[in-house]
Scaffold this active site. Structure first.
Site, PDB file in Angstrom:
ATOM      1  N   ASN A   1      36.664  32.845  31.805  1.00  0.00           N
ATOM      2  CA  ASN A   1      36.493  33.796  32.898  1.00  0.00           C
ATOM      3  C   ASN A   1      36.143  35.133  32.256  1.00  0.00           C
ATOM      4  O   ASN A   1      37.021  35.814  31.730  1.00  0.00           O
ATOM      5  CB  ASN A   1      37.783  33.897  33.717  1.00  0.00           C
ATOM      6  CG  ASN A   1      37.725  35.027  34.736  1.00  0.00           C
ATOM      7  OD1 ASN A   1      36.640  35.527  35.045  1.00  0.00           O
ATOM      8  ND2 ASN A   1      38.887  35.427  35.243  1.00  0.00           N
TER       9      ASN A   1
ATOM     10  N   LYS B   1      35.179  37.853  33.592  1.00  0.00           N
ATOM     11  CA  LYS B   1      35.472  39.060  34.382  1.00  0.00           C
ATOM     12  C   LYS B   1      34.245  39.984  34.351  1.00  0.00           C
ATOM     13  O   LYS B   1      33.129  39.493  34.344  1.00  0.00           O
ATOM     14  CB  LYS B   1      36.745  39.734  33.878  1.00  0.00           C
ATOM     15  CG  LYS B   1      37.876  38.722  33.729  1.00  0.00           C
ATOM     16  CD  LYS B   1      39.217  39.315  33.472  1.00  0.00           C
ATOM     17  CE  LYS B   1      40.234  38.176  33.331  1.00  0.00           C
ATOM     18  NZ  LYS B   1      41.601  38.625  33.384  1.00  0.00           N
TER      19      LYS B   1
ATOM     20  N   HIS C   1      41.256  34.898  42.462  1.00  0.00           N
ATOM     21  CA  HIS C   1      41.865  35.398  41.220  1.00  0.00           C
ATOM     22  C   HIS C   1      42.794  36.570  41.564  1.00  0.00           C
ATOM     23  O   HIS C   1      42.508  37.349  42.483  1.00  0.00           O
ATOM     24  CB  HIS C   1      40.767  35.850  40.253  1.00  0.00           C
ATOM     25  CG  HIS C   1      41.294  36.154  38.887  1.00  0.00           C
ATOM     26  ND1 HIS C   1      41.935  37.343  38.598  1.00  0.00           N
ATOM     27  CD2 HIS C   1      41.308  35.429  37.756  1.00  0.00           C
ATOM     28  CE1 HIS C   1      42.308  37.323  37.326  1.00  0.00           C
ATOM     29  NE2 HIS C   1      41.940  36.178  36.793  1.00  0.00           N
TER      30      HIS C   1
ATOM     31  N   GLU D   1      43.201  39.356  40.286  1.00  0.00           N
ATOM     32  CA  GLU D   1      42.548  40.676  40.272  1.00  0.00           C
ATOM     33  C   GLU D   1      41.792  40.916  41.580  1.00  0.00           C
ATOM     34  O   GLU D   1      41.722  42.046  42.061  1.00  0.00           O
ATOM     35  CB  GLU D   1      41.616  40.778  39.054  1.00  0.00           C
ATOM     36  CG  GLU D   1      42.424  40.932  37.772  1.00  0.00           C
ATOM     37  CD  GLU D   1      41.753  40.376  36.525  1.00  0.00           C
ATOM     38  OE1 GLU D   1      40.541  40.099  36.552  1.00  0.00           O
ATOM     39  OE2 GLU D   1      42.464  40.203  35.508  1.00  0.00           O
TER      40      GLU D   1
ATOM     41  N   GLU E   1      47.995  30.902  37.337  1.00  0.00           N
ATOM     42  CA  GLU E   1      47.891  32.081  36.480  1.00  0.00           C
ATOM     43  C   GLU E   1      48.988  33.077  36.840  1.00  0.00           C
ATOM     44  O   GLU E   1      48.802  33.898  37.754  1.00  0.00           O
ATOM     45  CB  GLU E   1      46.522  32.746  36.671  1.00  0.00           C
ATOM     46  CG  GLU E   1      45.357  31.887  36.246  1.00  0.00           C
ATOM     47  CD  GLU E   1      44.181  32.739  35.802  1.00  0.00           C
ATOM     48  OE1 GLU E   1      43.697  32.507  34.685  1.00  0.00           O
ATOM     49  OE2 GLU E   1      43.783  33.643  36.535  1.00  0.00           O
TER      50      GLU E   1
ATOM     51  N   GLY F   1      46.002  38.940  30.603  1.00  0.00           N
ATOM     52  CA  GLY F   1      45.518  40.096  29.857  1.00  0.00           C
ATOM     53  C   GLY F   1      46.617  40.874  29.156  1.00  0.00           C
ATOM     54  O   GLY F   1      46.394  41.981  28.680  1.00  0.00           O
TER      55      GLY F   1
ATOM     56  N   SER G   1      46.554  34.673  28.973  1.00  0.00           N
ATOM     57  CA  SER G   1      46.676  34.851  27.528  1.00  0.00           C
ATOM     58  C   SER G   1      46.562  33.554  26.729  1.00  0.00           C
ATOM     59  O   SER G   1      47.237  33.383  25.707  1.00  0.00           O
ATOM     60  CB  SER G   1      47.978  35.594  27.187  1.00  0.00           C
ATOM     61  OG  SER G   1      47.985  36.884  27.797  1.00  0.00           O
TER      62      SER G   1
END
Ligand code: PGA
Length: 248
Positions: free
Chosen positions: A9, A11, A94, A96, A166, A172, A212
């Site tokens: 991914n 991003k 996701h 985010e 996730e 991250g 991660s």
């Protein structure tokens, strides 16, 4: 038999020139494996990646899509536009996007339903915050995300959907969930799918872990029974790192 899916991914990273350089390098490293590899890239890179990866078995995915066929939705991209380019996957929900772009279980559901009208496989993300984990509501929360996002989806369609667990606190941050924590939630997700559908359907669903994942921890994560793949952010940006993860 579930074929593991390890997807990068990216991003909002990589210009087209950078994406092309990655793809050429990755293609030269990639010797074919038992896992399905894919890169979910910014829209502007998708066409080039599909072209470079054609015939290699490496998949390409988008990171978001709109749920309407077309219309006055400035800045949005439709399922048909992605289908025309020939992408294989699309990430939906996701954390985010839930956090910064007001994605809800309802819009996740609408997007998944629209994707299921064609060949693109949704990668639906779920996962709890640290606060939710610490207060013990993590399982209830993930269950509600599954029930909301998958509402009204038929068993045959469910088999096309990839679920990515996730935990937000692991994304991250460099702090991955332990293999036991990841396995525990992925097993819970599979059990929830058994409850919502049936054993045969749940058995076919690919459940990924994301947060991660890196070359150093990929093996122990991928070795868990209920984990069928990974969604990899930062470590998918360098071709040798991503290749190491795929070769876990
Ligand atoms: P990370 O991101 O691997 O950089 O933690 C994972 C993701 O957000 O999909």
């Amino acid at each position: 038999m579930r074929i593991p899916l390890i997807a990068g991914n990216w991003k909002m990273f990589k210009t087209k020139a950078e994406a092309v350089a990655f793809a050429e390098e990755f293609k030269s490293l990639y010797g074919g494996t038992d896992v399905q590899a894919a890169i979910c890239a910014p829209y502007t890179n998708l066409e080039a990646l599909v072209e470079i990866f054609r015939g290699t078995g490496i998949g390409v995915g988008a990171q978001n899509v709109h749920f309407e066929d077309e219309g006055a939705f400035t800045g949005e991209i439709s399922v048909k536009m992605l289908e025309e380019i020939g992408v294989d996957f699309c990430i939906v929900g996701h954390s985010e996007r839930r956090q910064y772009f007001a994605e809800t279980d309802e819009t996740v559901n609408l997007k998944i339903r629209k994707l299921l009208t064609g060949p693109i496989r949704p990668i639906m993300c779920v996962g709890e915050s640290l606060e939710q984990r610490d207060s013990g509501v993590l399982f209830d929360f993930v269950k509600s995300q599954l029930e909301g996002g998958l509402s009204g989806i038929a068993p045959e369609d469910m088999k096309k959907i990839v679920v990515a667990y996730e935990p937000i606190w692991a994304i991250g941050t460099g702090r991955n969930a332990s293999p036991e924590q990841a396995e525990e939630m992925c097993a819970f997700i599979r059990q929830t799918l058994i409850d919502m559908y049936d054993e045969e359907t749940a058995d076919e669903v690919i459940i990924q872990y994301g947060g991660s994942v890196k070359p150093a921890n990929a093996t122990e994560i991928m070795n868990q029974d209920e984990i069928d793949g990974a969604l990899v952010g930062g470590a998918s940006l360098k071709a040798p790192d991503f290749m190491q993860i795929i070769d876990f």
